[in-house]
Design a protein around this motif. Structure first.
Motif, PDB file in Angstrom:
ATOM      1  N   PHE A  75       0.412  -0.844  -0.011  1.00 35.28           N
ATOM      2  CA  PHE A  75      -0.194  -0.088  -0.027  1.00 35.28           C
ATOM      3  C   PHE A  75       0.528   1.613   0.024  1.00 35.28           C
ATOM      4  CE2 PHE A  75      -2.599   2.947   2.388  1.00 35.28           C
ATOM      5  CZ  PHE A  75      -3.156   4.002   1.660  1.00 35.28           C
ATOM      6  N   LYS A  92       0.426 -10.317  -6.204  1.00 33.38           N
ATOM      7  CA  LYS A  92      -0.738 -10.749  -5.478  1.00 33.38           C
ATOM      8  C   LYS A  92      -0.522 -11.107  -3.515  1.00 33.38           C
ATOM      9  CE  LYS A  92       0.215 -15.012  -4.719  1.00 33.38           C
ATOM     10  NZ  LYS A  92       0.520 -15.974  -3.304  1.00 33.38           N
ATOM     11  N   LEU A  94      -3.050  -8.226  -3.918  1.00 38.51           N
ATOM     12  CA  LEU A  94      -3.323  -6.572  -4.095  1.00 38.51           C
ATOM     13  C   LEU A  94      -2.743  -6.396  -2.917  1.00 38.51           C
ATOM     14  CD1 LEU A  94      -4.052  -3.723  -6.015  1.00 38.51           C
ATOM     15  CD2 LEU A  94      -6.158  -4.083  -5.142  1.00 38.51           C
ATOM     16  N   THR A  95      -3.165  -5.885  -1.551  1.00 37.08           N
ATOM     17  CA  THR A  95      -2.477  -5.441   0.298  1.00 37.08           C
ATOM     18  C   THR A  95      -3.131  -5.769   0.971  1.00 37.08           C
ATOM     19  OG1 THR A  95      -4.776  -3.779  -0.081  1.00 37.08           O
ATOM     20  CG2 THR A  95      -3.041  -2.590  -1.381  1.00 37.08           C
ATOM     21  N   ALA A 101      -7.245  -1.654  -0.072  1.00 40.00           N
ATOM     22  CA  ALA A 101      -6.902  -1.630  -1.696  1.00 40.00           C
ATOM     23  C   ALA A 101      -8.178  -1.098  -2.057  1.00 40.00           C
ATOM     24  CB  ALA A 101      -7.992  -3.120  -1.725  1.00 40.00           C
ATOM     25  N   VAL A 117      -2.358  -5.989 -11.130  1.00 37.26           N
ATOM     26  CA  VAL A 117      -2.538  -7.217  -9.783  1.00 37.26           C
ATOM     27  C   VAL A 117      -1.983  -9.079  -9.837  1.00 37.26           C
ATOM     28  CG1 VAL A 117      -3.381  -8.354  -7.846  1.00 37.26           C
ATOM     29  CG2 VAL A 117      -4.359  -5.880  -8.728  1.00 37.26           C
ATOM     30  N   ILE A 305      -7.378  -3.536 -10.901  1.00 35.64           N
ATOM     31  CA  ILE A 305      -7.348  -3.026  -9.424  1.00 35.64           C
ATOM     32  C   ILE A 305      -8.274  -4.126  -9.153  1.00 35.64           C
ATOM     33  CG2 ILE A 305      -7.945  -0.870 -10.473  1.00 35.64           C
ATOM     34  CD1 ILE A 305      -5.553  -0.443  -7.712  1.00 35.64           C
ATOM     35  N   TYR A 309      -9.014  -6.690  -6.092  1.00 34.97           N
ATOM     36  CA  TYR A 309      -9.256  -6.209  -4.934  1.00 34.97           C
ATOM     37  C   TYR A 309     -10.874  -7.309  -4.476  1.00 34.97           C
ATOM     38  CZ  TYR A 309     -12.761  -3.798  -2.196  1.00 34.97           C
ATOM     39  OH  TYR A 309     -14.464  -3.264  -1.694  1.00 34.97           O
ATOM     40  N   LEU A 312      -9.212 -10.235  -3.822  1.00 36.64           N
ATOM     41  CA  LEU A 312      -8.930 -10.313  -1.647  1.00 36.64           C
ATOM     42  C   LEU A 312      -9.959  -9.775  -0.882  1.00 36.64           C
ATOM     43  CD1 LEU A 312      -6.395  -8.995   0.232  1.00 36.64           C
ATOM     44  CD2 LEU A 312      -6.882  -6.912  -0.497  1.00 36.64           C
TER      45      LEU A 312
END
Length: 334
Positions: A75, A92, A94-95, A101, A117, A305, A309, A312
């Motif tokens: 992030f 991966k 993402l966050t 995210a 990602v 993205i 998300y 995730l």
């Protein structure tokens, strides 16, 4: 040609450096940054590229930044890249959190940059072989098993391994998940090392996923079941098999020797077994080249993205279910 720099030169970071150097018609590899001076010196010598003194210096020197660092750092690094107006590829997951995210999605829109990602299995030859196959799965079964490796055990096996299959399932099923059932066990680390999840979608599709990082053997298989068809993918061996049933007088009945009579309650069907041709590709090189193509042509990245998300978000629903210890969570309720 896009100028690119890499943040992080651990095991996967070095692989990214190698793949970028192979993509000579797409990228100009400007250099990398790694906070470990000894590592930076060794990598600079190994790849004959520049080791930047800071994250900021690398960002200013490139068009694209490839983030291959621990998830907890994604992030903060991505925020720097996006606010500098540079495109970003993020491994991966993402966050580290859902809120992070969501903020990256907001920032990427505000600054008008592309984000992809690194869900690399989207570029696995076995999956690519199905590009011309009609898919409408109603039951999915996935097994992703690996031997224990201390690297990656800072997060649950859901974020470490299962998230690959979550992304694949979400890309295949044209429906929204409504219910999750899950269980998991921490065996050798502080977070679950083996997990199973059942995901129900609003179109009736059900996905049953198992992931383990304490297996005695490796396995990366996904099976799709749909009306009159069964599709099997082996991501490890990189092969695909499509088994389909046809009526005897079907106009689209394939004309080849791979037809067998299959007696069903509805009468005799013709069973066709197809092994789609597999093209040998470097998946990481391909995903990075695909990202460059989306930047140049102003198109949505293959793994956007938003895709990262959604995978995730579903992963954390599974983790929440495991942590609560209850057997079912209804996602349609607030």
């Amino acid at each position: 040609m896009l100028k690119i720099g890499v943040l992080g030169t651990g095991h996967l970071g070095k692989i990214h450096l190698k793949c970028i150097q192979l993509a000579v018609e797409t990228y100009d590899l400007v250099g990398f940054y790694d906070p470990n001076p000894a590592m930076a010196k060794a990598v600079a010598e190994q790849f004959n590229i520049r080791a930047f003194a800071s994250v900021e210096a690398l960002i200013q020197a490139v068009d694209v930044v490839d983030i291959v660092t621990p998830t907890t750092t994604h992030f903060a690094l991505a925020v720097q890249v996006i606010q500098a107006g540079k495109h970003v590829f993020i491994e991966k997951p993402l966050t580290h959190t859902i809120a992070e995210a969501e903020e990256l999605i907001r920032l990427s829109k505000e600054y008008g940059v592309q984000v992809q990602v690194g869900h690399v299995e989207r570029f696995n030859p076995a999956l690519l072989a199905l590009e011309n196959t009609d898919l409408n799965p109603m039951f999915i079964e996935a097994h992703r098993l690996a031997a224990f490796n201390p690297r990656g055990t800072d997060v649950s096996v859901v974020l470490d391994l299962m998230i690959h299959d979550l992304d694949i399932v979400l890309s295949m099923v044209d429906a929204k998940p409504t219910k999750v059932s899950a269980n998991g066990v921490a065996v050798v680390s502080e977070t679950p090392d083996i997990a199973n999840a059942r995901i129900e979608f609003d179109n009736g599709c059900v996905a049953n996923l198992t992931a383990s990082r304490i297996s005695m053997k490796q396995m990366r298989k996904v099976r799709f079941f749909q009306r009159d068809a069964y599709i099997s993918l082996d991501f490890l061996e990189k092969n695909a098999q499509v088994v389909r049933l046809y009526d005897q007088d079907a106009a689209n009945l394939p004309e080849n020797a791979n037809l067998l009579e299959w007696h069903t309650p509805q009468g005799v069907k013709m069973l066709h077994i197809d092994m789609p041709p597999i093209e040998s590709v470097n998946a990481i090189k391909m995903e990075l080249e695909s990202f460059a193509d989306s930047i140049v042509n102003h198109t949505t990245p293959k793994v956007s993205i938003e895709d990262g998300y959604q995978a995730l978000k579903l992963a954390y629903e599974i983790i929440r279910e495991i942590d609560q210890g209850s057997w079912k969570v209804d996602l349609t309720k607030e």
